[in-house]
Design an enzyme around this catalytic site. Structure first.
Site, PDB file in Angstrom:
ATOM      1  N   TYR A 113      38.871  87.919  82.408  1.00 49.75           N
ATOM      2  CA  TYR A 113      40.164  87.412  81.977  1.00 49.75           C
ATOM      3  C   TYR A 113      41.151  87.377  83.140  1.00 49.75           C
ATOM      4  O   TYR A 113      41.200  88.314  83.933  1.00 49.75           O
ATOM      5  CB  TYR A 113      40.743  88.293  80.855  1.00 49.75           C
ATOM      6  CG  TYR A 113      42.087  87.770  80.415  1.00 49.75           C
ATOM      7  CD1 TYR A 113      42.152  86.662  79.590  1.00 49.75           C
ATOM      8  CD2 TYR A 113      43.266  88.332  80.878  1.00 49.75           C
ATOM      9  CE1 TYR A 113      43.386  86.137  79.220  1.00 49.75           C
ATOM     10  CE2 TYR A 113      44.498  87.814  80.504  1.00 49.75           C
ATOM     11  CZ  TYR A 113      44.550  86.716  79.679  1.00 49.75           C
ATOM     12  OH  TYR A 113      45.763  86.188  79.325  1.00 49.75           O
ATOM     13  N   TRP A 115      44.758  84.936  85.003  1.00 47.57           N
ATOM     14  CA  TRP A 115      45.471  83.668  85.193  1.00 47.57           C
ATOM     15  C   TRP A 115      45.063  82.949  86.463  1.00 47.57           C
ATOM     16  O   TRP A 115      45.429  81.797  86.647  1.00 47.57           O
ATOM     17  CB  TRP A 115      46.971  83.927  85.200  1.00 47.57           C
ATOM     18  CG  TRP A 115      47.590  83.816  83.845  1.00 47.57           C
ATOM     19  CD1 TRP A 115      47.202  84.465  82.713  1.00 47.57           C
ATOM     20  CD2 TRP A 115      48.711  83.003  83.474  1.00 47.57           C
ATOM     21  NE1 TRP A 115      48.019  84.114  81.661  1.00 47.57           N
ATOM     22  CE2 TRP A 115      48.960  83.225  82.100  1.00 47.57           C
ATOM     23  CE3 TRP A 115      49.541  82.123  84.159  1.00 47.57           C
ATOM     24  CZ2 TRP A 115      49.995  82.585  81.411  1.00 47.57           C
ATOM     25  CZ3 TRP A 115      50.574  81.499  83.469  1.00 47.57           C
ATOM     26  CH2 TRP A 115      50.784  81.723  82.113  1.00 47.57           C
TER      27      TRP A 115
HETATM   28  N1  MGD Z   1      51.743  96.602  79.296  1.00 45.95           N
HETATM   29  C1  MGD Z   1      51.527  95.296  79.229  1.00 45.95           C
HETATM   30  N2  MGD Z   1      50.421  94.784  79.790  1.00 45.95           N
HETATM   31  C2  MGD Z   1      50.207  93.466  79.741  1.00 45.95           C
HETATM   32  C3  MGD Z   1      51.121  92.595  79.100  1.00 45.95           C
HETATM   33  C4  MGD Z   1      52.270  93.164  78.501  1.00 45.95           C
HETATM   34  O1  MGD Z   1      53.109  92.460  77.892  1.00 45.95           O
HETATM   35  N3  MGD Z   1      52.453  94.512  78.603  1.00 45.95           N
HETATM   36  N4  MGD Z   1      50.889  91.242  79.090  1.00 45.95           N
HETATM   37  C5  MGD Z   1      49.520  90.818  79.174  1.00 45.95           C
HETATM   38  C6  MGD Z   1      49.416  89.374  79.395  1.00 45.95           C
HETATM   39  S1  MGD Z   1      50.266  88.396  78.285  1.00 45.95           S
HETATM   40  C7  MGD Z   1      48.640  88.828  80.355  1.00 45.95           C
HETATM   41  S2  MGD Z   1      48.398  87.141  80.354  1.00 45.95           S
HETATM   42  C8  MGD Z   1      47.933  89.662  81.338  1.00 45.95           C
HETATM   43  C9  MGD Z   1      47.878  89.021  82.742  1.00 45.95           C
HETATM   44  O2  MGD Z   1      46.857  89.589  83.466  1.00 45.95           O
HETATM   45  P1  MGD Z   1      46.186  88.821  84.717  1.00 45.95           P
HETATM   46  O3  MGD Z   1      46.057  87.381  84.437  1.00 45.95           O
HETATM   47  O4  MGD Z   1      44.946  89.561  85.067  1.00 45.95           O
HETATM   48  O5  MGD Z   1      47.289  89.055  85.837  1.00 45.95           O
HETATM   49  P2  MGD Z   1      47.500  88.318  87.239  1.00 45.95           P
HETATM   50  O6  MGD Z   1      48.313  89.246  88.061  1.00 45.95           O
HETATM   51  O7  MGD Z   1      48.046  86.951  87.026  1.00 45.95           O
HETATM   52  O8  MGD Z   1      46.054  88.262  87.838  1.00 45.95           O
HETATM   53  C10 MGD Z   1      45.523  87.123  88.419  1.00 45.95           C
HETATM   54  C11 MGD Z   1      44.673  87.497  89.606  1.00 45.95           C
HETATM   55  O9  MGD Z   1      44.141  86.294  90.135  1.00 45.95           O
HETATM   56  C12 MGD Z   1      44.270  86.320  91.535  1.00 45.95           C
HETATM   57  N5  MGD Z   1      44.257  84.945  92.031  1.00 45.95           N
HETATM   58  C13 MGD Z   1      45.311  84.117  92.261  1.00 45.95           C
HETATM   59  N6  MGD Z   1      44.886  82.938  92.727  1.00 45.95           N
HETATM   60  C14 MGD Z   1      43.534  83.016  92.802  1.00 45.95           C
HETATM   61  C15 MGD Z   1      42.518  82.107  93.212  1.00 45.95           C
HETATM   62  O10 MGD Z   1      42.790  80.987  93.593  1.00 45.95           O
HETATM   63  N7  MGD Z   1      41.232  82.548  93.133  1.00 45.95           N
HETATM   64  C16 MGD Z   1      40.888  83.796  92.705  1.00 45.95           C
HETATM   65  N8  MGD Z   1      39.597  84.131  92.671  1.00 45.95           N
HETATM   66  N9  MGD Z   1      41.839  84.667  92.321  1.00 45.95           N
HETATM   67  C17 MGD Z   1      43.130  84.279  92.357  1.00 45.95           C
HETATM   68  C18 MGD Z   1      45.544  87.059  91.805  1.00 45.95           C
HETATM   69  O11 MGD Z   1      45.590  87.550  93.139  1.00 45.95           O
HETATM   70  C19 MGD Z   1      45.475  88.156  90.728  1.00 45.95           C
HETATM   71  O12 MGD Z   1      44.801  89.293  91.214  1.00 45.95           O
HETATM   72  O13 MGD Z   1      48.564  90.948  81.404  1.00 45.95           O
HETATM   73  C20 MGD Z   1      48.633  91.584  80.147  1.00 45.95           C
HETATM   74  N10 MGD Z   1      49.075  92.944  80.314  1.00 45.95           N
HETATM   75  N1  MGD Z   2      58.544  85.471  84.937  1.00 50.75           N
HETATM   76  C1  MGD Z   2      57.426  85.586  84.211  1.00 50.75           C
HETATM   77  N2  MGD Z   2      57.258  84.826  83.105  1.00 50.75           N
HETATM   78  C2  MGD Z   2      56.137  84.975  82.353  1.00 50.75           C
HETATM   79  C3  MGD Z   2      55.100  85.846  82.729  1.00 50.75           C
HETATM   80  C4  MGD Z   2      55.310  86.639  83.900  1.00 50.75           C
HETATM   81  O1  MGD Z   2      54.449  87.455  84.288  1.00 50.75           O
HETATM   82  N3  MGD Z   2      56.471  86.485  84.603  1.00 50.75           N
HETATM   83  N4  MGD Z   2      53.955  85.931  81.973  1.00 50.75           N
HETATM   84  C5  MGD Z   2      53.660  84.830  81.059  1.00 50.75           C
HETATM   85  C6  MGD Z   2      52.680  85.195  80.043  1.00 50.75           C
HETATM   86  S1  MGD Z   2      51.061  85.353  80.531  1.00 50.75           S
HETATM   87  C7  MGD Z   2      52.965  85.343  78.745  1.00 50.75           C
HETATM   88  S2  MGD Z   2      51.726  85.617  77.617  1.00 50.75           S
HETATM   89  C8  MGD Z   2      54.327  85.233  78.256  1.00 50.75           C
HETATM   90  C9  MGD Z   2      54.669  86.316  77.255  1.00 50.75           C
HETATM   91  O2  MGD Z   2      55.833  85.973  76.589  1.00 50.75           O
HETATM   92  P1  MGD Z   2      56.509  87.034  75.609  1.00 50.75           P
HETATM   93  O3  MGD Z   2      55.478  87.759  74.854  1.00 50.75           O
HETATM   94  O4  MGD Z   2      57.549  86.297  74.866  1.00 50.75           O
HETATM   95  O5  MGD Z   2      57.187  87.976  76.716  1.00 50.75           O
HETATM   96  P2  MGD Z   2      57.543  89.520  76.823  1.00 50.75           P
HETATM   97  O6  MGD Z   2      58.366  89.602  78.061  1.00 50.75           O
HETATM   98  O7  MGD Z   2      56.348  90.394  76.732  1.00 50.75           O
HETATM   99  O8  MGD Z   2      58.409  89.852  75.539  1.00 50.75           O
HETATM  100  C10 MGD Z   2      59.602  89.173  75.245  1.00 50.75           C
HETATM  101  C11 MGD Z   2      60.586  90.125  74.614  1.00 50.75           C
HETATM  102  O9  MGD Z   2      60.130  90.564  73.345  1.00 50.75           O
HETATM  103  C12 MGD Z   2      60.865  91.713  73.027  1.00 50.75           C
HETATM  104  N5  MGD Z   2      60.077  92.583  72.158  1.00 50.75           N
HETATM  105  C13 MGD Z   2      59.060  93.397  72.501  1.00 50.75           C
HETATM  106  N6  MGD Z   2      58.620  94.070  71.410  1.00 50.75           N
HETATM  107  C14 MGD Z   2      59.389  93.653  70.378  1.00 50.75           C
HETATM  108  C15 MGD Z   2      59.429  93.964  68.975  1.00 50.75           C
HETATM  109  O10 MGD Z   2      58.657  94.776  68.461  1.00 50.75           O
HETATM  110  N7  MGD Z   2      60.343  93.298  68.217  1.00 50.75           N
HETATM  111  C16 MGD Z   2      61.201  92.390  68.744  1.00 50.75           C
HETATM  112  N8  MGD Z   2      62.033  91.750  67.922  1.00 50.75           N
HETATM  113  N9  MGD Z   2      61.192  92.090  70.053  1.00 50.75           N
HETATM  114  C17 MGD Z   2      60.297  92.712  70.851  1.00 50.75           C
HETATM  115  C18 MGD Z   2      61.169  92.431  74.329  1.00 50.75           C
HETATM  116  O11 MGD Z   2      62.544  92.807  74.383  1.00 50.75           O
HETATM  117  C19 MGD Z   2      60.782  91.421  75.392  1.00 50.75           C
HETATM  118  O12 MGD Z   2      61.746  91.274  76.407  1.00 50.75           O
HETATM  119  O13 MGD Z   2      55.245  85.295  79.342  1.00 50.75           O
HETATM  120  C20 MGD Z   2      54.905  84.353  80.350  1.00 50.75           C
HETATM  121  N10 MGD Z   2      56.016  84.211  81.237  1.00 50.75           N
HETATM  122 MO    MO Z   3      49.846  86.178  78.897  1.00 54.84          MO
END
Ligand code: MGD
Ligand code: MGD
Ligand code: MO
Length: 769
Positions: A113, A115
């Site tokens: 998994y 991005w």
């Molecule tokens: N506590 C907590 N944990 C969370 C979340 C949260 O809300 N709270 N959110 C979750 C969510 S929504 C997501 S999507 C995940 C994200 O989790 P990930 O998608 O695993 O996070 P990234 O840091 O985007 O990791 C992408 C990796 O790809 C590498 N990369 C970039 N470009 C390339 C390339 O061209 N080739 C290769 N081979 N690698 C490359 C980057 O260096 C990086 O190490 O985290 C989750 N974890």
């Molecule tokens: N700049 C930036 N943008 C991103 C990403 C990033 O790494 N950086 N990651 C991207 C990815 S992979 C994803 S999946 C999306 C995720 O998008 P979201 O899931 O919408 O993003 P979060 O920042 O996890 O949460 C948004 C807000 O939800 C609120 N929240 C958390 N728990 C609760 C709850 O129980 N109740 C209520 N009412 N609110 C709550 C928190 O205050 C938080 O700031 O963001 C994307 N956008």
């Molecule tokens: Mo995500």
């Protein structure tokens, strides 16, 4: 000095032009068509910093000597030996062959998994799967960390996950028709910066301005006030985290008790509504789910809830629910409860009415959506069907042969011997990293392919350095963006890194499947092919003309066919029999026969409020609810040392925001280093004391590079996943429960050494050992 070249490129955070002189990036300019470019584009030059990249293929010394018999606890602590690409690809191919012959292909975990980058050709995990599908397959993952509980419950109750994938009402219709908007979670330009596969134009902010200008009533339900920009005039309801289902059901209950529920809509368009109503009016369990009941659970005002319930049926009302709400224990329930509430209101299918999920969670959700094909390289056909729910990775590694449930069926965890991760960072994304560290000792071999020496790469046996996207050619595009963007190579590869496609092509050759893998095309041959597939589909299916490849490549972008002004389920509402949903009844499911049959206590047959494993209703006074939301200055862990990321830190550490009341009770001053801890782990952060956070809540963004200090396991960079809870959302959805977590916080005085420097030093030392 030679002339400055202008190179079009794109990342998940938007399109931009790189200014390149004498092989170096000297500037970054935003895409001309983008009204709200992301500041993260200015971090891109950091990708070229050789100190951050893996210099050459590396093999852990102990693994090189003893292979599958090595001491796996030495991962992350032992030195690496640089090897040639030929040797590295031979080692990888031999491992794939050994494990598949000895244990079967299900013992290869390549869910991988992550991005990766926005390029659709060099999409690392797709290429990994493509290669492995040619040699017998692998164990994959289903759903995403972003959304898992949500789509699982919506597929069952709405027949698809469209409503949370950017196919609900578009924001243009909400800006025009909605009179009462209730925002659960966020509608924030912070998260809207990014979109998986790149984005041409950031539109969320302009829709928000239109909504704000119309002066409609907005109720913002979130523990964090900053989840809506301060220029949006909204009423802030600082809810207790993880209690939204109770608020939604309390609102629905008030409507039912007043006899104002939409009987006609419920009869024609839903099934099982009587079960939900019996729960709401208390006839099922003796407890009326009204405003008083909800206010007690949510920490909100009962009279305001009562008034809002009336307003929801008196005006055109729309509910938006962030993805974050389902990234929590019982995360199915807020998504299903919102659908239940919207059905009770009865405005689903009317312009500006109903419910939608994930607005602004990504930049493209709510914008006009692409109805053409989006560019993607085929992963080919899967020879085996072994999978895990995405966030059950530690469970899988710790319980080979154990069972798990998913969508009502029981499955078995494979006996994982080999893990291959390309383009993701589990030491960023997974919960309870100390538990992951234990699970990580189980497989015989771990291969990580990444440009950066991430915490995950540091804990691999074989590290394969991929180029970043600016070191090769590709194209960006996705289902929620209206542009396909050229991603041209801007600089020469750093160190010995190779493009992902080339790495897999070389391994495929060693495995004897290069022809099937590359189909006779090189990098530019594939970029052209993927673009042509999109262009042909647009003209043949939709009569939409896109420029030919050479014109596209020269100009740097092409527009795609989109749909705007979309009202979700309008046809279904008009004639449900003619447009049945893909559910057990053909209608919206509010009482489920399937779930009744399954009898799960953590996912009952109708939307319900269930106490999460950890929440403020059960904690004691010193507990804080941790919200680990998405970082403003970077995408997850990517370019963690870039300018935009560093600007969001304070004193070199991640910022932990907490309310003045909670800070005072703990003797914490604004700007002080604090230790945040619970029974699972501890990390450091800089306290930012602000009344934009609800009392009882601590907000620490994700993405700091995991840096445990060896002696006592204290994590010094501020990675909240040393604290989070690693359990499935329920037996049905099995999503990640990251937002369900109680912690404690205290001033940290012992060691003022700058964490940021410390872990960067360690990184460089490991890479050059
Ligand atoms: N506590 C907590 N944990 C969370 C979340 C949260 O809300 N709270 N959110 C979750 C969510 S929504 C997501 S999507 C995940 C994200 O989790 P990930 O998608 O695993 O996070 P990234 O840091 O985007 O990791 C992408 C990796 O790809 C590498 N990369 C970039 N470009 C390339 C390339 O061209 N080739 C290769 N081979 N690698 C490359 C980057 O260096 C990086 O190490 O985290 C989750 N974890
Ligand atoms: N700049 C930036 N943008 C991103 C990403 C990033 O790494 N950086 N990651 C991207 C990815 S992979 C994803 S999946 C999306 C995720 O998008 P979201 O899931 O919408 O993003 P979060 O920042 O996890 O949460 C948004 C807000 O939800 C609120 N929240 C958390 N728990 C609760 C709850 O129980 N109740 C209520 N009412 N609110 C709550 C928190 O205050 C938080 O700031 O963001 C994307 N956008
Ligand atoms: Mo995500």
């Amino acid at each position: 000095m030679s002339e400055i070249k202008r190179i079009p490129h794109c990342s998940h955070w938007g399109a931009y032009t790189l200014l390149v002189q004498d092989g170096s990036i000297v500037g970054v300019e935003p895409f001309a068509h983008d009204p709200a470019p992301s500041p993260i584009i200015h971090s891109v030059p950091e990708w070229a910093n050789p100190k951050r990249q893996v210099p050459s293929p590396l093999v852990r010394a102990g693994w090189l000597e003893k292979r599958e018999h090595s001491d796996r606890r030495k991962r992350g602590a032992e030195k690496f030996v640089p090897v040639s690409w030929d040797e590295a690809t031979t080692l990888v191919a031999d491992e794939i062959r050994r494990v598949s012959t000895t244990y079967g292909n299900a013992s290869i975990f390549a869910g991988s998994y992550g991005w990766t980058n926005s390029g659709r050709l060099h999409h690392a995990s797709s290429l990994l799967k493509r290669m492995l599908n040619l040699v017998g397959g692998f164990t994959r993952h289903v759903d995403t960390y972003s959304i898992a509980a949500g789509p699982v419950i919506l597929r069952h109750t709405l027949g698809s996950s469209d409503a949370c994938d950017g196919r609900a009402n578009t924001l243009d219709t909400i800006a025009e028709h909605t009179e009462t908007l209730v925002v659960f979670g966020a509608l924030s330009p912070r998260t809207a910066q990014t979109e998986a596969g790149g984005i041409g134009v950031h539109r969320v902010e302009s829709y928000l301005r239109k909504i704000a200008d119309r002066g409609i009533r907005i109720v913002h339900v979130s523990p964090l006030k900053d989840d809506l920009p301060e220029w949006v005039d909204a009423e802030w309801w600082p809810i207790r985290p993880n209690t939204d289902a109770a608020l939604m059901l309390g609102l629905a209950g008030e409507i039912v008790l007043a006899g104002r529920h939409a009987r006609d809509f419920l009869d024609r368009c839903t099934s099982g509504a009587d079960q939900l109503i019996a729960y709401l009016d208390g006839s099922a369990d003796g407890i009326r789910k009204d405003a008083t009941w909800a206010a007690e659970i949510c920490g909100l005002d009962a009279e305001s809830i009562r008034q809002l319930a009336r307003r929801l049926v008196d005006t055109r009302s729309m509910l938006t629910v962030s993805w974050s709400l389902q990234r929590a224990h019982h995360g199915e329930q807020p998504f299903w409860s919102a659908l239940g509430l919207a059905s009770i209101i009865g405005q689903i299918g009317l312009p500006g009415g109903g419910v939608g999920y994930g607005y602004a969670s990504l930049g493209g959700v709510g914008s006009p959506f692409n109805i053409g094909k989006s560019p993607a390289i085929s992963q080919l056909t899967r020879p085996i069907d072994s999978f895990i729910p995405v966030a059950r990775i530690s469970d899988m590694l710790l319980n080979p042969g154990g069972t798990f449930t998913y969508e009502g069926k029981t499955h078995t965890y494979p006996d994982t011997r080999l893990v291959y991760w390309a383009g993701g960072n589990p030491y960023h994304h997974h919960q309870d990293l100390n538990r992951l560290a234990e699970a990580w000792t189980r497989p015989e071999t771990i291969i990580v392919q990444d440009p950066m020496f991430t915490a995950t790469a540091q804990r691999a046996d074989i590290v394969l350095p991929a180029t970043t996207s600016i070191e090769r050619n590709d194209l960006a595009g996705n289902r929620r963006s209206d542009f396909v963007i050229a991603m041209k190579q801007a600089i020469a590869p750093v160190g010995e890194s190779l493009p992902d496609f080339e790495i897999f092509n070389r391994i495929a050759a060693k495995l004897g499947v290069a022809d099937g893998f590359n189909e006779g095309r090189d990098e530019m041959g594939w970029v052209r092919q993927l673009y042509e597939e999109v262009r042909q589909d647009a003209v043949e299916r939709l009569g939409f003309e896109m420029p030919d490849f050479d014109t596209f490549w020269e100009r740097g972008y092409a527009r795609c066919p989109v749909r705007a002004e979309h009202t979700f389920l309008a046809d279904f509402r008009t004639d449900p029999a003619a447009h049945p949903l893909n559910t057990e009844s053909g209608r919206i499911v509010l009482g489920s026969r399937t779930l009744a049959g399954l009898g799960y206590d953590d996912c009952p047959p109708h939307p319900a409020w269930l106490e999460p494993a950890e929440w403020l209703g059960r904690g004691d006074a010193s507990d804080l609810h941790l919200i680990s939301h998405q970082p403003i200055g970077r995408l997850h862990s990517q370019i963690e040392t870039g300018v935009a990321s560093v600007a969001a830190k304070r004193n070199g550490r991640e910022q932990a925001k907490l309310n003045p009341r909670d800070a005072a009770a703990r003797g914490i001053d604004d700007g002080q280093t604090i230790r945040v801890w619970n029974g699972r782990g501890a990390c450091l952060a800089t306290a930012t004391v602000t009344d934009s956070v609800r009392p009882g809540v601590l907000v620490l963004p994700t993405g700091a590079w995991f840096t445990p200090r060896d002696e006592n396991g204290l994590e010094v960079a501020g990675n909240p996943n040393v604290l989070t809870l690693d359990i499935g959302t329920s037996q049905f959805g099995q999503g990640c429960s990251a937002h369900t977590c109680l912690v404690r916080a205290e001033a940290h005085i012992a060691d003022q050494r700058d964490a940021f420097d410390e872990y960067q030093d360690k990184l460089v030392a490991l890479a050059t050992a």
